[in-house]
Design an enzyme around this catalytic site. Sequence first.
Site, PDB file in Angstrom:
ATOM      1  CG  PHE A   1       8.476 -48.505 -11.671  1.00 38.21           C
ATOM      2  CD1 PHE A   1       9.662 -48.935 -12.241  1.00 38.21           C
ATOM      3  CD2 PHE A   1       7.537 -47.892 -12.472  1.00 38.21           C
ATOM      4  CE1 PHE A   1       9.907 -48.732 -13.582  1.00 38.21           C
ATOM      5  CE2 PHE A   1       7.785 -47.674 -13.824  1.00 38.21           C
ATOM      6  CZ  PHE A   1       8.970 -48.091 -14.374  1.00 38.21           C
TER       7      PHE A   1
ATOM      8  CB  ALA B   1      11.878 -38.290  -9.157  1.00 35.87           C
TER       9      ALA B   1
ATOM     10  CD1 TRP C   1      10.433 -44.383  -5.366  1.00 38.14           C
ATOM     11  CD2 TRP C   1       9.416 -44.282  -7.350  1.00 38.14           C
ATOM     12  NE1 TRP C   1       9.167 -44.921  -5.218  1.00 38.14           N
ATOM     13  CE2 TRP C   1       8.530 -44.870  -6.421  1.00 38.14           C
ATOM     14  CE3 TRP C   1       8.992 -44.119  -8.669  1.00 38.14           C
ATOM     15  CZ2 TRP C   1       7.238 -45.286  -6.777  1.00 38.14           C
ATOM     16  CZ3 TRP C   1       7.718 -44.536  -9.028  1.00 38.14           C
ATOM     17  CH2 TRP C   1       6.858 -45.106  -8.080  1.00 38.14           C
ATOM     18  CG  HIS C   2      10.085 -43.753 -12.207  1.00 37.29           C
ATOM     19  ND1 HIS C   2      10.208 -42.531 -11.580  1.00 37.29           N
ATOM     20  CD2 HIS C   2       8.791 -43.841 -12.608  1.00 37.29           C
ATOM     21  CE1 HIS C   2       9.039 -41.900 -11.631  1.00 37.29           C
ATOM     22  NE2 HIS C   2       8.167 -42.667 -12.230  1.00 37.29           N
ATOM     23  N   GLY C   3      13.399 -46.975 -11.198  1.00 34.00           N
ATOM     24  CA  GLY C   3      14.075 -48.217 -11.530  1.00 34.00           C
ATOM     25  C   GLY C   3      15.571 -48.127 -11.317  1.00 34.00           C
TER      26      GLY C   3
END
Length: 523
Positions: free
Chosen positions: A523, A375, A378-380
């Site tokens: 994102f 997670a 996923w954000h960056g």
Amino acid sequence: MTFTSWQYALFLPLVVLLYWPLPRLGRMALLLVASYFFYGMWDLRFLALLMASTGIDFFCARSLVGMREGRGKILFTTLAPLLWLGGCAFFGKEYVSISPASLMVAAAYPVLFVPIHEWLWTRDEAARRRGFLWLSILTNLAVLGFFKYFGFFADSLVALLGAAGMDPGWTLPHIILPVAISFYTFQSVAYAVDVYQGKVQPAPDLLTFSAYLAFFPQLVAGPIERPAIFMPQFTKAAVWEWEHLHAGLRLLLVGAFKKIFVADNCALVANYVFNPGATPNAPWALLGIVAFAFQIYGDFSGYTDLARGSARLLGIHLSMNFRFPYLATGPSDFWQRWHITLSSWFRDYVYIPLGGNRAGLARTIINLWITMLLAGLWHGASWTFVLWGAYHAAMQTAYRVVPFLGRLEKSTSGPRHVLAVALMFTLTLFGWAIFRAQTMGQLGVWLHALTIWTPGEDWTKPALWLLLHIVPLILLQLATLKPRDEAELGRLPWIARGAVFFLLFVAFVSSVASEQEFIYFQF
């Protein structure tokens, strides 16, 4: 084009007015054209990626339930990205640059997909279904991985080799991250998995699925919708109700207030403190992280309300994505309130398939760490986001293994509940510092600033500025707390609702801050 631009203020009413008189398929055609136009305003080239993902997921999902499409239809659909890029190269060369490599990849798409599709149909049913499921999942994740993470892992490898005294001498390409790719990729993966598991039937036609995947209100930054709830809203024509107009305008107003009045004005302080050259002291460091906490909340929850309002004007319901996250009593509670559709996606498609909490505490903690690290990533594509994911995994672990913290999170009232909320908000602020820092070095500067309590630049004016833009949000949330919907004011008398709507309107139109790009666009 963004939700808060003057172009969108013209675009949305036009789409709504054209939409309602049309039959269902006419509405789907309008939504597809409008969504591609909306997305193309960022970069025309990346519509080819959206077209490719649409084709793969549509044909794979149909094949999962034994519906075989003709070769001609598959070939024409898979040629669409190449035709689009070719058209951009020929007619739009003054506006976009199409590389030969992009054309080659687009040309390889039908050459590879059509034979694989035909070969999988020669397999027995179980193998065919597994094959089409993995073809959809792996293709989507491969595209996401290349555009979002290739540069990150390549740069990390070069740095690692450099630390070992080796210079590979590589020239790495500059890869532009397509807007929305993280969101529609996850929605595509959920669609394939849910069709495979029999939770939803595939879209009845390519037009409907194309409009479903590209739906402009939630395309760019979610919410990440579930097919079983979202798809039926496209396969059955909505009936006009005045409540669509009322609810849509209310959500648009609340979203604009959160974004323009709260987030963009809080951003002035957050950006000052987290400027790469800044050397803040402790009061400024604390002001900066409080400012960012309300900036990212107002920005993203405001975007969600704007998306929900836009969709509601078209008779389509989008999921709530936020439910008073800063009132969370612990990390598990936080993720049931913050970016709800993403956290539930990771729960259902990563955490539970890993085993969830079914195999004891040790395995549960391992599954939590894997899920939260993914997670964070996923954000960056940055080590700060990996650290942010690890930080939240560590919090989840602590609240499971420390009995006092576990009991604290379960508190529902009284002093213990107040303590639980205050502690979680403090922990969340520290996590936002990791999230906001662009590099580990910048995070170190912010942490060092917490040790500097010597007199410095006056911080009282920015503190008052934050109060001016945060307190109205808190008052709004107190008014909406009981319905559990951050934009629902139905329990207030109509005179009070009218006054609140008027004040929200005055607040956002009188905002002095310049517009900031939505944070989650990156994102």
